[in-house]
Design a protein around this motif. Structure first.
Motif, PDB file in Angstrom:
ATOM      1  N   ARG A 147      10.872   9.403  -3.828  1.00  0.00           N
ATOM      2  CA  ARG A 147      10.078   9.177  -2.628  1.00  0.00           C
ATOM      3  C   ARG A 147      10.775   9.749  -1.408  1.00  0.00           C
ATOM      4  NH1 ARG A 147       8.640   3.410   0.053  1.00  0.00           N
ATOM      5  NH2 ARG A 147      10.853   3.521   0.490  1.00  0.00           N
ATOM      6  N   ARG A 151      12.850   5.603  -5.898  1.00  0.00           N
ATOM      7  CA  ARG A 151      13.176   5.606  -4.473  1.00  0.00           C
ATOM      8  C   ARG A 151      13.688   6.976  -4.049  1.00  0.00           C
ATOM      9  NH1 ARG A 151      17.546   5.404  -1.502  1.00  0.00           N
ATOM     10  NH2 ARG A 151      18.944   4.993  -3.238  1.00  0.00           N
ATOM     11  N   GLU A 171      11.012  -3.432   1.124  1.00  0.00           N
ATOM     12  CA  GLU A 171      10.661  -4.202   2.308  1.00  0.00           C
ATOM     13  C   GLU A 171      11.295  -5.581   2.251  1.00  0.00           C
ATOM     14  OE1 GLU A 171       8.983  -5.200   5.971  1.00  0.00           O
ATOM     15  OE2 GLU A 171       9.307  -3.271   4.986  1.00  0.00           O
ATOM     16  N   LEU A 224       5.014   8.278  -1.703  1.00  0.00           N
ATOM     17  CA  LEU A 224       4.936   7.584  -2.980  1.00  0.00           C
ATOM     18  C   LEU A 224       4.080   8.341  -3.989  1.00  0.00           C
ATOM     19  CD1 LEU A 224       4.410   3.965  -1.662  1.00  0.00           C
ATOM     20  CD2 LEU A 224       6.410   4.781  -2.900  1.00  0.00           C
ATOM     21  N   GLU A 276       8.091  -0.170  -3.023  1.00  0.00           N
ATOM     22  CA  GLU A 276       7.922  -0.353  -1.592  1.00  0.00           C
ATOM     23  C   GLU A 276       8.036  -1.824  -1.209  1.00  0.00           C
ATOM     24  OE1 GLU A 276       4.061   0.659   0.283  1.00  0.00           O
ATOM     25  OE2 GLU A 276       5.275   2.026   1.492  1.00  0.00           O
TER      26      GLU A 276
END
Length: 622
Positions: free
Chosen positions: A456, A453, A477, A462, A473
């Motif tokens: 990113r 993370r 989410e 990504l 991801e």
């Protein structure tokens, strides 16, 4: 503050994500004094602003975007048998809110939702809105019914005769309790009732909801209205991600999000009467720090009959004494909140915190990180000292860093401080008989996801993460849909530091005198001009792990095959079981590779909840 508010013919005062912080921020370490005003002070501010609006002969509406639960002892410190925020909400009901909307924290526990439906919403007389949120309950004849928690919409006329159509929309929340329903925003705007209610054109649409003004579904609601009314003014007041933010979806609308924890009062104004149906509307917005000095500055009042306490009198400068800031209602609310604090025994002192312990103002795992404190000291001590068996097997403890919601400041550590730092009443479970090597593998997998993370975030995508990036991801989410906003808030805080460290030319001019500024929020949004009412220098902000762990301090030598207790907070149980089984299959000993762990293997580790572990630690160590 150094400049007056810009008034229009329609004006709004906005709050959101108050989370029980109704007695304000009472610590002396900055930035806490910026937000030291309590709800009584805010009530006095609103009263004076309403009076100014009358003098200017303009409209002023008071708006809230939800999340009244989970945050301080006033909302969460109730005795057994009580309902979260029931008592603290009685004070919010005394303010003249024109529209309030439901938040996701009103939905985690059915009893809280029912209390809002039964006892809170009626006090708003049709203005507590839950356009896409229902509750299943029973009617007077004991028939099961599925109804909005509040009202789906409101239509009303302002004091100056402007017709308003209002909705209260919640983001696509999935962490709600049984017998509550959250309809997706994309489905809500297709409902016959919604299309029917937007058919008639008002003077403006008022969209209030617990949904961030960017990177979510406000455009779905906005576009549905624009398809019918392409030029009608639209005012959007969002929330949920705890940040200060503003965006204009077109030149006849503005969207505002006003922070969290009674740290920010949002201001928006517009001149809609002077514009034709196609002209851009003149808007303004401001983010006010919530303290008495700010309130007095903007209302031309003072603590006593003084001619010098305010730099912004209501009328032309005059040697006459300024009006007193405190109103009878404001004083009554402050007194009532202090009485509630006494009734809940929120000043009970567990110990004396020797220093500040912050979530992200220092790097993890430094000694002044609250995450370090929790992982290295609090959990191993509090959870094991509460165990009834005399011998505690070796363990590895895991919890999500999002369970910690606020900093601990030096000085008396009270029941209220415990609940502000860790307000969620999560249980601690464990799975016995997990190989030490597998337990370390679970921790490593969680750390790896967190590092991905951060990569990113640093690289803006990504790229190179492959399947791990896709899984990350999906996990982020899902956490967001369940209500976890920590990542977005932390990213926002970090962006303030980055802009401060590498300013552009315009920033340099604005920051020439920053040595005189106190620590606080430094907002850059998508609307023109400077949004912050009081200028600050930004707080330090460091990356923090998604999960923290506690090694057994008494287990000197453990081999990979040593069986240990894998302890975890129940909030992450489903996620942890999936990772555990993946790691078990990959690196477990031959005789255990095929073992599948499930909910039936999970046991209760301690009777302590996450809301209690800090207090136990403080009693024993501070």
């Amino acid at each position: 503050p150094t400049r007056p508010l810009q008034w229009g013919d329609i004006n709004f005062i906005h709050t959101t994500d108050t989370h029980g912080w109704l007695l304000g921020h009472q610590k002396t370490s900055f930035p806490e004094p910026n937000y030291s005003g309590d709800l009584g002070d805010f009530a006095s501010f609103v009263s004076h602003m309403k009076e100014i609006a009358l003098q200017k002969d303009v409209d002023l509406l008071l708006i809230d975007s939800g999340d009244l639960h989970d945050g301080t002892g006033l909302s969460d410190g109730f005795p057994p048998g009580g309902v979260d925020a029931h008592d603290s909400n009685q004070f919010l009901k005394q303010l003249p809110y024109d529209v309030m909307a439901i938040g996701n924290h009103e939905l985690y526990i059915y009893a809280n939702t029912l209390d809002m439906h039964t006892n809170f919403a009626p006090a708003l007389n049709g203005r507590y809105l839950s356009s896409n949120v229902n509750i299943t309950t029973v009617d007077a004849n004991n028939n099961t019914i599925d109804v909005p928690v509040g009202d789906r919409f409101a239509k009303f006329t302002t004091r100056k005769g402007k017709k308003v159509t209002a909705f209260g929309v919640l983001f696509d929340f999935t962490g709600n309790d049984h017998n509550t329903t959250v309809q997706k925003v994309e489905d809500m705007v297709k409902e016959e009732w919604f299309t029917s209610e937007i058919a008639e054109e008002p003077d403006f649409f008022l969209l209030v909801g617990h949904m961030p003004v960017q990177r979510d579904n406000w455009p779905l609601v906005f576009n549905a209205i624009r398809a019918v009314h392409p030029e009608t003014p639209i005012f959007i007041f969002g929330g949920h991600t705890h940040i200060r933010d503003c965006v204009q979806l077109d030149n006849r609308s503005m969207s505002l999000e006003s922070g969290r924890y009674m740290e920010t009062v949002g201001w928006m104004s517009a001149n809609v009467s002077s514009s034709t149906s196609s002209d851009p509307i003149s808007f303004s917005r401001r983010y006010l720090d919530t303290n008495r000095l700010t309130y007095q500055f903007h209302t031309g009042t003072s603590d006593s009959n003084s001619t010098s306490s305010s730099h912004y009198p209501r009328h032309s400068p005059s040697p006459s004494p300024l009006p007193s800031f405190d109103t009878p209602l404001g004083l009554q609310i402050t007194q009532g909140l202090n009485a509630l604090s006494d009734r809940f025994n929120l000043s009970f002192q567990f110990g004396i915190a020797p220093s500040d312990f912050t979530i992200n103002q220092v790097a993890y795992p430094s000694s002044n990180s609250i995450l370090t404190l929790m992982g290295a000291q609090v959990l191993p001590f509090s959870l094991t000292v509460s165990r009834t068996n005399t011998t505690v097997p070796p363990f590895l403890m895991l919890t999500n860093s999002g369970s910690l919601r606020f900093d601990i400041y030096s000085g008396p550590f009270t029941k209220n401080d415990q609940l502000t730092a860790s307000p969620f009443a999560d249980a601690f479970n464990y799975i016995p008989g997990v190989e030490w090597g597998v337990a370390l593998g679970v921790r490593g997998a969680l750390d790896e996801a967190g590092e991905a993370r951060r990569i990113r975030k640093r690289d803006g995508g990504l790229g190179g993460l492959g399947g791990l990036g896709n899984e990350l991801e999906k996990r982020e989410e899902e956490l967001y849909r369940r209500g976890d906003v920590r990542k977005r808030y932390m990213d926002w805080m970090a962006s303030q530091v980055r802009r401060h460290d590498t300013p552009d030319a315009s920033d340099k001019d604005e920051n020439e005198d920053e040595e005189d500024l106190t620590l606080g929020y430094v907002t850059t949004d998508s609307c023109p001009g400077i949004g912050d009412d009081t200028l600050h220098t930004p707080l330090n902000s460091f990356d923090i792990p998604d999960f923290i762990s506690s090694d057994d301090p008494f287990a000197i030598v453990l081999t990979n095959s040593t069986l240990v207790d894998l302890v975890f907070v129940d909030f992450i149980q489903d996620q942890l079981l999936g990772i555990l089984n993946d790691v078990q299959a990959q690196i477990g000993e031959d005789k255990t590779k095929k073992k599948e762990f499930g909910a039936g293997d999970v046991r209760t580790y301690s009777t302590l909840l996450s809301t209690e572990v800090l207090g136990v630690w403080a009693i024993g160590n501070w």
